[in-house]
Design a protein around this motif. Structure first.
Motif, short mmCIF file in Angstrom:
data_model
loop_
_atom_site.label_atom_id
_atom_site.label_comp_id
_atom_site.label_asym_id
_atom_site.label_seq_id
_atom_site.Cartn_x
_atom_site.Cartn_y
_atom_site.Cartn_z
N ALA A 287 -70.48 40.80 -2.92
CA ALA A 287 -69.20 40.06 -2.85
C ALA A 287 -69.43 38.64 -2.35
CB ALA A 287 -68.22 40.80 -1.96
N SER A 288 -69.22 37.70 -3.24
CA SER A 288 -69.13 36.31 -2.83
C SER A 288 -67.66 35.91 -2.74
CB SER A 288 -69.85 35.41 -3.84
OG SER A 288 -71.23 35.68 -3.87
N ILE A 389 -71.23 34.15 -7.50
CA ILE A 389 -70.83 32.81 -7.93
C ILE A 389 -71.92 32.23 -8.82
CG2 ILE A 389 -70.21 30.48 -7.18
CD1 ILE A 389 -68.18 32.59 -6.38
N VAL A 390 -71.55 31.81 -10.02
CA VAL A 390 -72.47 31.18 -10.97
C VAL A 390 -71.86 29.85 -11.41
CG1 VAL A 390 -73.65 31.37 -13.18
CG2 VAL A 390 -73.34 33.41 -11.78
N ASN A 396 -68.61 38.79 -12.66
CA ASN A 396 -69.05 40.13 -12.29
C ASN A 396 -70.57 40.18 -12.16
OD1 ASN A 396 -66.44 41.00 -12.32
ND2 ASN A 396 -66.57 42.13 -14.26
N ALA A 397 -71.03 40.91 -11.15
CA ALA A 397 -72.46 40.94 -10.84
C ALA A 397 -73.23 41.83 -11.81
CB ALA A 397 -72.67 41.42 -9.40
N ASP A 398 -74.17 41.22 -12.56
CA ASP A 398 -74.95 42.00 -13.51
C ASP A 398 -75.90 42.96 -12.80
OD1 ASP A 398 -76.50 39.96 -12.50
OD2 ASP A 398 -77.46 39.47 -14.41
#
Length: 477
Positions: A287-288, A389-390, A396-398
């Motif tokens: 979680a960011s 965060i990208v 969503n986190a791969d």
């Protein structure tokens, strides 16, 4: 499943958890891998003597007769011809190797037990000479006592009457070691016929010394069926003898469990492994961004959840995901100390991901193996949030998706907490749309409990009771 077998599973599972369980493997455990049993091993040797092995019962004497007439070399060569071939461990071997069983005894010469342990990344310490008993392999996970020898040294294998008659003197340290384990551990005998004179001698000593205070052990026999015999008379004879053997084993406090088919043994072992593995829960997530919740209230809820899981008798495994890992660890450790639950490492597996691997391909490969190793120790996987965060945007986190796919492939029970949103929501929808495929034969209560995991949570603390409800139901499935 009979009541006796259900009770056995509960009892033996407790012994496994307490590291008091041991396995005694006979030829029947290796037979499905393609190795011959004793009769077939000796058949060509008995043919040399001009006898019909199908009409003989005393196989030890037959081996001795051949030794008397022809010397030991032909017996050694037969052992090499039949048992030096590389065979793969059976499903039963692999299931046993997954369990934290540290003591194996066997009369087999093959290396299937050792191979299964190695496949499961465990270190076996094999003992088949007296000198082996005086040494200890570093960082061993299990000790494999091969009381009749190893195929790599066929000339030392216990096979003839001479070998058996000298055993209690020549291998007295093994007799003492097995006697001690039979007193202090609960054995499960698999593929064993109880015709071995060495074991009979050891069991008799224990019975005399301890009388009514003998520890209870278990063995599994396949029930005799009429279609396996040529006549009613043969069936009646075999059935009567089996019942007499069962009654006689009661003298040694060995309880016999009867199954209809050999495949039932695999089902029993699978149930033990399944229940045991589901005591360890992998928590996946990151979680960011915390959505409608604050970071503080999310961390408080996660800490409370992990503490509740430890209180409930579960063990937690975590890769210490960004934004959630510290809360999970804190709650678990607090519960261990608060309730005096022993050592932290007995309740919590903490595996932070290695970050400083410069080459991306090497890092990806390392993380894949790392995930598989960690998830493979578990039976249930919880998925919480899962975002990162990208380029300034929340996505969503791969990594959580990768952990889901690995857990799915390995066969873990998948429990995404959809109400926490992000990747967990995506995974919850995926399972909910084909719930019966993921949870076949699930009860109505379980399906409703899963639905509740996808409902909106006004606060993150609401997820605690819903997760515990689902886990309580899934333990009964």
């Amino acid at each position: 499943m009979s009541r006796d077998i259900e009770q056995f599973i509960k009892r033996f599972l407790k012994e496994v958890e307490d590291d008091n369980a041991a396995i005694f493997a006979g030829a029947g455990l290796s037979a499905p891998a393609g190795y011959v049993n004793w009769k077939e091993l000796l058949r060509p040797l008995v043919d040399d003597l001009g006898l019909d092995i199908d009409r003989e019962q005393d196989l030890v004497s037959l081996a001795q007769y051949h030794r008397n007439e022809n010397g030991r070399h032909r017996i050694n060569q037969q052992l090499i011809d039949e048992l030096s071939q590389n065979k793969n461990p059976t499903e039963n071997h692999r299931i046993l190797a997954k369990l934290p069983i540290s003591t194996y005894w066997t009369t087999n010469y093959d290396r299937l037990i050792e191979d299964a342990l190695k496949e499961n990344s465990k270190i076996p310490d094999t003992k088949y000479t007296n000198n082996h008993l005086a040494t200890t392999k570093s960082r061993r996970d299990a000790v494999v006592y091969k009381m009749h020898g190893d195929i790599e040294h066929p000339d030392q294998a216990v096979l003839t009457k001479d070998d058996y008659e000298k055993y209690t003197l020549k291998f007295a340290p093994f007799v003492n070691a097995l006697s001690g384990d039979l007193v202090s551990k609960t054995f499960l005998f698999l593929g064993f016929s109880f015709t071995d004179p060495n074991l009979d001698y050891i069991l008799s000593r224990i019975r005399i010394y301890f009388r009514e205070h003998q520890r209870q052990h278990f063995c599994i026999f396949k029930r005799c069926h009429r279609d396996e015999f040529d006549s009613d008379a043969e069936f009646e004879h075999a059935n009567t003898k089996q019942q007499l053997v069962i009654s006689d084993l009661g003298r040694f406090n060995i309880k016999v469990l009867l199954v209809e088919e050999y495949s039932d043994i695999t089902s029993i072992l699978s149930q033990i492994e399944r229940v045991f593995s589901r005591k360890t829960i992998f928590i996946s997530g990151s979680a960011s961004e915390f959505g409608n919740w604050t970071q503080q209230e999310t961390e408080i809820a996660l800490s409370a959840l992990s503490g509740a899981l430890i209180d409930g008798g579960f063990k937690i495994a975590t890769g210490v995901g960004l934004g959630i890992g510290n809360a999970v660890i804190s709650g678990a450790i607090s519960s261990v100390y608060r309730n005096h639950r022993g050592h932290i490492e007995d309740n919590l597996i903490m595996r932070p991901f290695p970050q400083f691997i410069e080459d991306k391909n090497e890092r990806d490969l390392t993380w894949e193996r790392y995930r598989r190793d960690l998830i493979g120790k578990c039976g249930i996987s919880l998925f919480f949030m899962g975002n990162k965060i990208v380029s300034g945007d929340t996505t969503n986190a791969d990594g959580v998706r990768k952990e889901f796919e690995i857990a799915k492939e390995i066969g873990l029970a998948l429990v995404p907490i959809g109400g926490s949103e992000f990747m967990a929501r995506e995974l919850w929808i995926e399972i909910n749309d084909q719930f019966d495929a993921f949870f076949p034969s699930a009860s109505t209560e379980l399906k409703e409990a899963f639905s509740n995991l996808g409902s909106h949570f006004a606060t993150p603390s609401e997820c605690i009771s819903r997760v515990l409800e689902f886990l309580n139901l899934i333990s009964k499935e």
